[in-house]
Design an enzyme around this catalytic site. Structure first.
Site, PDB file in Angstrom:
ATOM      1  N   ASN A   7       3.766   7.800  -1.724  1.00 55.64           N
ATOM      2  CA  ASN A   7       4.958   7.086  -2.186  1.00 55.64           C
ATOM      3  C   ASN A   7       5.550   7.913  -3.322  1.00 55.64           C
ATOM      4  OD1 ASN A   7       6.734   5.441  -3.727  1.00 55.64           O
ATOM      5  ND2 ASN A   7       5.836   3.601  -2.862  1.00 55.64           N
ATOM      6  N   GLU A  34       9.442   5.281  -0.083  1.00 57.70           N
ATOM      7  CA  GLU A  34      10.438   5.160  -1.148  1.00 57.70           C
ATOM      8  C   GLU A  34      11.185   6.471  -1.369  1.00 57.70           C
ATOM      9  OE1 GLU A  34      10.360   2.144  -4.435  1.00 57.70           O
ATOM     10  OE2 GLU A  34       8.240   2.701  -4.431  1.00 57.70           O
ATOM     11  N   ASP A 149       2.151   3.006   1.832  1.00 56.08           N
ATOM     12  CA  ASP A 149       1.996   2.105   0.693  1.00 56.08           C
ATOM     13  C   ASP A 149       1.977   0.683   1.245  1.00 56.08           C
ATOM     14  OD1 ASP A 149       2.215   0.508  -1.522  1.00 56.08           O
ATOM     15  OD2 ASP A 149       4.051   1.422  -2.292  1.00 56.08           O
ATOM     16  N   ASN A 151       1.011  -2.012  -0.446  1.00 53.22           N
ATOM     17  CA  ASN A 151       1.181  -3.042  -1.479  1.00 53.22           C
ATOM     18  C   ASN A 151       0.148  -4.154  -1.315  1.00 53.22           C
ATOM     19  OD1 ASN A 151       3.211  -2.514  -3.489  1.00 53.22           O
ATOM     20  ND2 ASN A 151       4.716  -2.478  -1.830  1.00 53.22           N
ATOM     21  N   ASP A 220      -2.555   2.319  -1.478  1.00 55.51           N
ATOM     22  CA  ASP A 220      -2.088   3.261  -0.455  1.00 55.51           C
ATOM     23  C   ASP A 220      -3.252   3.529   0.499  1.00 55.51           C
ATOM     24  OD1 ASP A 220       0.679   4.339  -1.691  1.00 55.51           O
ATOM     25  OD2 ASP A 220      -0.795   4.024  -3.292  1.00 55.51           O
ATOM     26  N   ASP A 249       4.623   6.994  -9.674  1.00 55.61           N
ATOM     27  CA  ASP A 249       3.583   6.059 -10.104  1.00 55.61           C
ATOM     28  C   ASP A 249       2.450   5.973  -9.082  1.00 55.61           C
ATOM     29  OD1 ASP A 249       5.364   4.870  -8.367  1.00 55.61           O
ATOM     30  OD2 ASP A 249       5.814   3.163  -9.651  1.00 55.61           O
ATOM     31  N   HIS A 250       2.638   6.593  -7.922  1.00 56.36           N
ATOM     32  CA  HIS A 250       1.600   6.709  -6.899  1.00 56.36           C
ATOM     33  C   HIS A 250       1.121   8.155  -6.835  1.00 56.36           C
ATOM     34  CE1 HIS A 250       2.450   2.852  -4.613  1.00 56.36           C
ATOM     35  NE2 HIS A 250       3.528   2.971  -5.352  1.00 56.36           N
TER      36      HIS A 250
END
Length: 259
Positions: A7, A34, A149, A151, A220, A249-250
């Site tokens: 991501n 993303e 990802d 989530n 992930d 952030d990933h």
């Protein structure tokens, strides 16, 4: 074959870091989430000059998924089946044609917060559609993997502070049950097949010093059908790139499958 999921939290923000990681890690296939770009604006030339075939399912400013593959890509599908009115770009699949054909499904599963509420209902409905698509592909006996990802924090060991996530859409019991329904169709969590225990995270929030405190979560995932699971050789999380300049952030998660 090395297959990674990442991501990137915006292709414009990661325009330098992503190619650097690709050059270093050298995945044969990279699934991106993303990308936050329409298809026409995605800088595919940067990746094509590195030998990647590029397929995207983009959306302006939000969401967006892509497949980069050093092997030919066939039968590309954009969008998760089951809801013709769903305009969010969260799913892409294609057949990677190497020595053996492998169906690759890249996904960016909805966050679902705040919950309860419409966003959480959308998350669960989306997961039900994914479950149906997974079942369909498995019934076809298609060699396939599902990466991206999710989530979803599958279990407590996948969070540094599990109690902080109890009522969050990523770890609510209903979310975990929906995830298990997908896995229980016959899939293997590739990372957990090789690595047990905590402190194996793929996401750290930008806020509150989460990275420096190692306050992370593992959201992930790469899920393998039985055929792909039999080929599993290695797994990893490229944690170190989180400390680089302008990080997502990933961080990337990857598997190595026997050719």
């Amino acid at each position: 074959m090395k297959i990674a999921t990442f991501n990137i939290n915006g292709i414009k923000a990661r325009i330098d870091a992503l190619p650097q990681w690709l050059d270093e890690a050298a995945p044969d296939v990279a699934l991106l989430q993303e990308i936050k770009s329409v298809d026409e604006a995605f800088p595919r030339e940067i990746f094509q000059e590195r030998g990647y075939n590029v397929e995207t399912h983009g959306q302006k400013s939000f969401n967006g998924v892509a497949i980069l593959s050093k092997y030919p890509l066939e039968d590309v599908i954009r969008g998760l089946p089951g809801d013709a009115e769903d305009e969010q770009a969260r799913w892409i699949e294609a057949t990677v044609v190497g020595q053996k054909a492998l169906r690759i499904c890249g996904l960016y599963l909805p966050n679902g917060n705040p919950c309860p509420g419409p966003k959480y209902e959308y998350k669960l409905a989306w997961m039900a559609r994914m479950q149906a698509r997974v079942a369909e592909l498995l019934a076809e006996e298609t060699p396939v993997l599902f990466a991206g990802d999710y989530n979803i924090i599958p279990q407590d060991e996948d969070a540094a502070r599990p109690d902080a996530w109890r009522e969050d859409a990523l770890a609510r019991q209903t979310s975990r049950e929906a995830f298990r329904k997908i896995v229980n169709l016959g899939l293997t969590d590739a990372f957990r097949a090789r690595v047990q225990g905590g402190d194996n995270y793929s996401f750290w929030d930008y806020q509150a010093g989460a990275w420096n405190r190692n306050d992370g979560i593992r959201i992930d995932h790469i899920l393998l059908c039985p055929y792909a699971a039999d080929l599993l050789q290695d797994v990893g999380i490229d944690r170190e790139i989180r400390a680089r300049e302008k990080p997502s952030d990933h961080v990337p998660v990857w598997v190595e499958l026997a050719a």
